[in-house]
Design a protein around this motif. Structure first.
Motif, PDB file in Angstrom:
ATOM      1  N   LEU A 150       0.843  -1.207   0.000  1.00 40.12           N
ATOM      2  CA  LEU A 150       0.000   0.000   0.000  1.00 40.12           C
ATOM      3  C   LEU A 150       0.875   1.252   0.000  1.00 40.12           C
ATOM      4  O   LEU A 150       0.651   2.193  -0.772  1.00 40.12           O
ATOM      5  N   ALA A 151       1.879   1.250   0.831  1.00 39.17           N
ATOM      6  CA  ALA A 151       2.752   2.419   0.928  1.00 39.17           C
ATOM      7  C   ALA A 151       3.489   2.673  -0.388  1.00 39.17           C
ATOM      8  O   ALA A 151       3.600   3.809  -0.849  1.00 39.17           O
ATOM      9  N   ILE A 152       3.963   1.601  -0.992  1.00 36.00           N
ATOM     10  CA  ILE A 152       4.680   1.757  -2.262  1.00 36.00           C
ATOM     11  C   ILE A 152       3.744   2.331  -3.325  1.00 36.00           C
ATOM     12  O   ILE A 152       4.102   3.228  -4.091  1.00 36.00           O
ATOM     13  N   LEU A 154       1.188   4.151  -2.839  1.00 36.01           N
ATOM     14  CA  LEU A 154       0.919   5.537  -2.485  1.00 36.01           C
ATOM     15  C   LEU A 154       2.090   6.439  -2.890  1.00 36.01           C
ATOM     16  O   LEU A 154       1.897   7.555  -3.372  1.00 36.01           O
TER      17      LEU A 154
END
Lengths: 169, 169
Positions: A150-152, A154
DNA sequence: GGTAAATAATTAGATATCAAACCAATTGAC
DNA sequence: GTCAATTGGTTTGATATCTAATTATTTACC
């Protein structure tokens, strides 16, 4: 050692919430600052490992691209690595000096210079890739893969938002 | 430690999944690379805005700390900004040259130099802080605050993970 | 075929950053 | 009180990176 710790539930600042009379939002809470710190942490960590093999960060990116495919021109290399051409020139100069790559003038188009790995440059792959893997594993230790993904994702969106097109290469 | 992840778009690589015979994981999928690209996107974006007011990125960080509190020594400034002291020296040199700060030798301890904003340096706050806010808002446009908070938290954890690097070598 | 435009690489000059070595002032141990 | 250790700042030298200008070669158009 910096003792700033992750405290869950941190507030995220938006311009609309700020006014000039207020305090400056602490660096820890701004995406830009955190990204910068993570970048430097990664950079330092990898640098420490590969320096032991005489390779600098500047050289690392180009080596990595060349392990994937060599014989590229300097311009192609620049595009793959996402650096401007003068950066490529200086990186290749140092790599040539250390015997990692060879510049070969293209006989069909004498403007072009094709870059080839020397055996020495090619053999570094087996030593250096594991270094990068170690750093990556260390960084993501204890982090849920789904969260990481998810962070990547984002972060990719931020790159697009900021109008940098080097993402889609 | 879970090895696979739910497929939210991209695959995340772990060292244990790689072997040297395989292809190098594409840069887009590596946390380190994405972080680097986001950092550069932020940096370029802010730089473009503040350069219009004659301020460079190197000066920005120190200005920001000084707006919060001035009269600090160079060492204190270095710590707040997270830069090494030589970096601080050169940044302050250029800021002094441009009339943004003033160095005042501390009379009680003549080793120390206290840094004070000039009116010019102080007044830049009102122009420059909105620039940073714009960049931040642009970057996070269309991103759920909760997701963003998660990502920031995760990035903090990576900094911590990479910080205590004593055990992996 | 001859010149203008495009392309590829380079040089020059600027900023940012750090590690290591160095000076200068202060503090502490005796 | 003196000298060694510590502390604060600077210099030096290296890497990384960019923009703008320059050189060399090729392509395209009349």
């Amino acid at each position: 050692m910096p003792e700033r710790l992750a405290n869950i539930g941190r507030k995220v600042f938006f311009a609309s919430e700020r006014s000039l009379g207020q305090a400056i939002p602490p660096s820890d809470d701004s995406v830009g600052y955190v990204v910068r710190d993570v970048h430097r942490a990664f950079s330092r960590s990898l640098q420490a490992k590969i320096a032991a093999h005489g390779v600098s960060m500047g050289q690392w990116f180009f080596l990595r691209a060349l392990w994937d495919e060599d014989g590229l021109t300097q311009r192609e290399l620049s595009q793959r690595v996402g650096m401007m051409e003068p950066t490529t020139v200086t990186a290749l100069n140092s790599m040539e000096r250390r015997g990692l790559v060879e510049r070969v003038r293209n006989p069909h188009d004498r403007r072009k210079v094709n870059i080839y790995l020397t055996p020495k440059g090619r053999s570094l792959r087996e030593v250096l890739l594991p270094c990068a893997a170690e750093v990556s594993d260390l960084a993501t230790r204890g982090i849920e893969p789904a969260d990481l993904a998810l962070a990547i994702d984002l972060l990719h969106r931020m790159i697009i938002n900021l109008g940098d097109s080097s993402d889609s290469l």
